[in-house]
Design an enzyme around this catalytic site. Structure first.
Site, PDB file in Angstrom:
ATOM      1  N   GLU A 256       0.890  -1.177   0.000  1.00 46.32           N
ATOM      2  CA  GLU A 256       0.000   0.000   0.000  1.00 46.32           C
ATOM      3  C   GLU A 256       0.916   1.212   0.000  1.00 46.32           C
ATOM      4  O   GLU A 256       1.513   1.527   1.035  1.00 46.32           O
ATOM      5  CB  GLU A 256      -0.866   0.020   1.265  1.00 46.32           C
ATOM      6  N   CYS A 290      -2.696   9.119   2.616  1.00 47.14           N
ATOM      7  CA  CYS A 290      -2.306   8.503   1.347  1.00 47.14           C
ATOM      8  C   CYS A 290      -3.328   8.784   0.255  1.00 47.14           C
ATOM      9  O   CYS A 290      -2.981   8.936  -0.903  1.00 47.14           O
ATOM     10  CB  CYS A 290      -2.107   7.008   1.521  1.00 47.14           C
ATOM     11  N   GLU A 389       4.387  13.308  -4.462  1.00 47.61           N
ATOM     12  CA  GLU A 389       3.553  13.278  -3.253  1.00 47.61           C
ATOM     13  C   GLU A 389       4.171  14.190  -2.192  1.00 47.61           C
ATOM     14  O   GLU A 389       5.300  13.969  -1.767  1.00 47.61           O
ATOM     15  CB  GLU A 389       3.476  11.843  -2.730  1.00 47.61           C
TER      16      GLU A 389
END
Ligand code: NAD
Length: 498
Positions: A256, A290, A389
């Site tokens: 993940e 996330c 990110e």
């Protein structure tokens, strides 16, 4: 702040049902994002500590009662863990706030989710089924699911308790044993969770915790030959390294990883609700989320009006002490992370993006890792700020003319975790959801989760899905049993007369 702080017990390893120090006796400090003062010491795990924990988990798996229990018995114990989490929910939420800087109102939600994770997978443990494949009158083939063995669970610092339980609950429900390696920047709730798990009556060695840094404790867990599964949540670069390091033993991986999720707002959307969702989606959890909708694609016809309202909301975000129930955005986890987020803000300005709004950090908070929430407009999709990110309270807004352009830009990303689409046109909503390259799409919705549905990403956002029976697929081996029902032909090799 530090003057009023309660004394927090050191975060020690939990191995074979007991709390213990590192074999080396070494510790490292954990600090609070509120003021960077030391909260307490944490055991510094190395390969020796990891080996002790893995051995304990291995013996609990092979020699203990856990894997042989039926689903109902295991479910009872998992419900007892959920009871413990609920009893200590306030304390756990406060510990999480102190250790991570998450605002208390949001940390409380995470603590409740932690208990839900155990209840949900406890129920699922009682409902495991297999498939049968009758081969007319001659064979009955069927499948059974069996636990895999020792699982290594490696978690990040952003929502540590919730994310750990999201892995531990299905892992234990299916009869495996586990070694958890929590993130070094937020270790406190893992040790508290271990005590709750012990008090619930889980047999010794079934659940273990080793604290420490990724390169030492984490890497040793990945490299350990007795660990069969690695469930990892964290950065894409770390995931890549873990897969390389675990390849020698062909471990099973669930990955993940990171995201840079698009939010597409069409001119026909319910703009009031879209505005609420856009603001919450990127600035909640301090932007350390996330699935944050961190790239806004806004249709040109409504761009000016929407960006103006957005800027107004960003300016009014309540940045403050995360223990204050009114606070919406707290401090970032660590000074290093704050510097990283600030360097992205500088790079956006250097690349020509315009900061349409920057939140305000009250002066008295200077000692903490606070960053003023930021909104950038006039952004191009190929800028670093639109591609990498940030994992902080930073939103970029990019204008589009039509659906085709919005989808193309949304997909121009190495990530593919989540996406959000806002439109009143039903057909377009489905078409766009279908065209977007991401593991999850929310239509006219903020990030609402249902534990039965698969969670995970495409492209560099991950491999595999967790949630519902998808978690059970990861944490179990699928075995097929073939049973002959009649005398099918068996060639008689070596039986011919010479
Ligand atoms: P990180 O990758 O730096 O660390 C995650 C964990 O991996 C930590 O426990 C760390 O100690 C450990 N680790 C580091 N190097 C290791 C190695 N070589 N071997 C084994 N373990 C190692 O991530 P982070 O900074 O803690 O978390 C932020 C990241 O997590 C972001 O990219 C975010 O998107 C991602 N994340 C993803 C999801 C998801 O479900 N997709 C959820 C939350 C966070």
């Amino acid at each position: 702040m530090s003057g009023e702080r309660k004394r927090i017990e050191p975060a020690r390893h939990f191995i074979g049902g007991e709390f213990c120090d590192s074999v080396s006796g070494r510790t490292f400090p954990t600090t609070s994002p509120l003021d960077n003062e030391v909260i307490t010491e944490v055991s510094y795990g190395t390969a020796e500590d990891v080996d002790r924990a893995v051995q304990a988990a291995y013996h609990a798996f092979h020699d203990g009662p856990w894997r042989k229990m039926n689903g109902k018995e295991r479910a009872k114990l998992l419900h007892a863990i959920a009871d413990g989490l609920e009893r200590h929910a306030d304390e756990l939420a406060e510990l999480e706030v102190l250790d991570t800087g998450l605002p208390i109102s949001q940390a409380k939600g995470q603590a409740a989710r932690a208990a839900d994770n155990f209840r949900f997978f406890a129920e699922m443990a009682t409902r495991m089924t297999g498939e049968t494949f009758p081969v007319e009158q001659s064979f009955l083939n069927y499948t059974v699911r069996t636990p895999v063995g020792v699982a290594g669970l490696i978690t990040p610092w952003n929502t540590p308790l919730m994310l750990a339980t999201w892995k531990i609950a299905p892992c234990l429900a299916t009869g495996n044993t586990a070694v958890l390696k929590p993130a070094e920047w937020s270790p406190l709730t893992a040790t508290r969770l271990a005590a709750i798990i012990r008090d619930a009556g889980i047999p010794d060695g079934v659940f273990n915790v080793v604290h420490g840094y990724g390169e030492t404790a984490g890497a040793a867990l990945v490299a350990h030959p007795l660990v069969r599964l690695i469930s990892f949540t964290g950065e894409t670069t770390t995931g890549r390294e873990i897969m390389r390091n675990g390849a020698n033993h062909l471990k099973r991986f669930s990955m993940e990883l990171g995201g840079k999720s698009p939010v597409i707002v069409f001119a026909d959307a319910d703009l009031e609700r879209a505005l609420d969702a856009v603001v919450f989606g990127v600035y909640s959890l301090n932007g350390e989320r996330c699935t944050a909708g961190s790239r806004l694609f806004i249709q040109r016809a409504i761009r000016e009006e929407f960006e103006a309202k957005l800027a107004e909301r960003v300016r009014r975000l309540r940045v403050g002490n995360p223990f204050d129930p009114q606070t919406e955005v707290g401090p970032l986890i660590h000074p290093e992370h704050r510097q990283r987020v600030e360097s992205y803000i500088h790079s956006a300005v250097a690349e020509g993006a315009r900061m349409a709004a920057g939140g305000v950090v009250p002066e008295e908070l200077a000692a903490g890792n606070y960053v003023a929430p930021a909104l950038f407009v006039d952004v191009r999709n190929d800028m670093r700020i639109a591609q990498e990110e940030v994992f902080g309270p930073v939103l970029v807004s990019i204008a589009f003319d039509d659906e085709e352009e919005a989808v193309r830009m949304a997909n121009e990303s190495r990530y593919g975790l989540a996406a959000y689409v806002w439109t009143r046109d039903l057909v377009r909503a489905h078409r766009v959801a279908n065209a977007i390259e991401s593991g999850m799409v929310w239509v006219n919705s903020q990030n609402v989760r249902d534990l039965r549905t698969p969670f995970g990403g495409m492209k560099e956002s991950g491999i595999g899905r967790e949630g519902g029976h998808f978690s059970f697929e990861f944490y179990t081996e699928l075995k097929t049993v073939h049973v002959a029902l009649d005398k099918h032909p068996i060639p008689k090799f070596g039986a011919a007369s010479v």
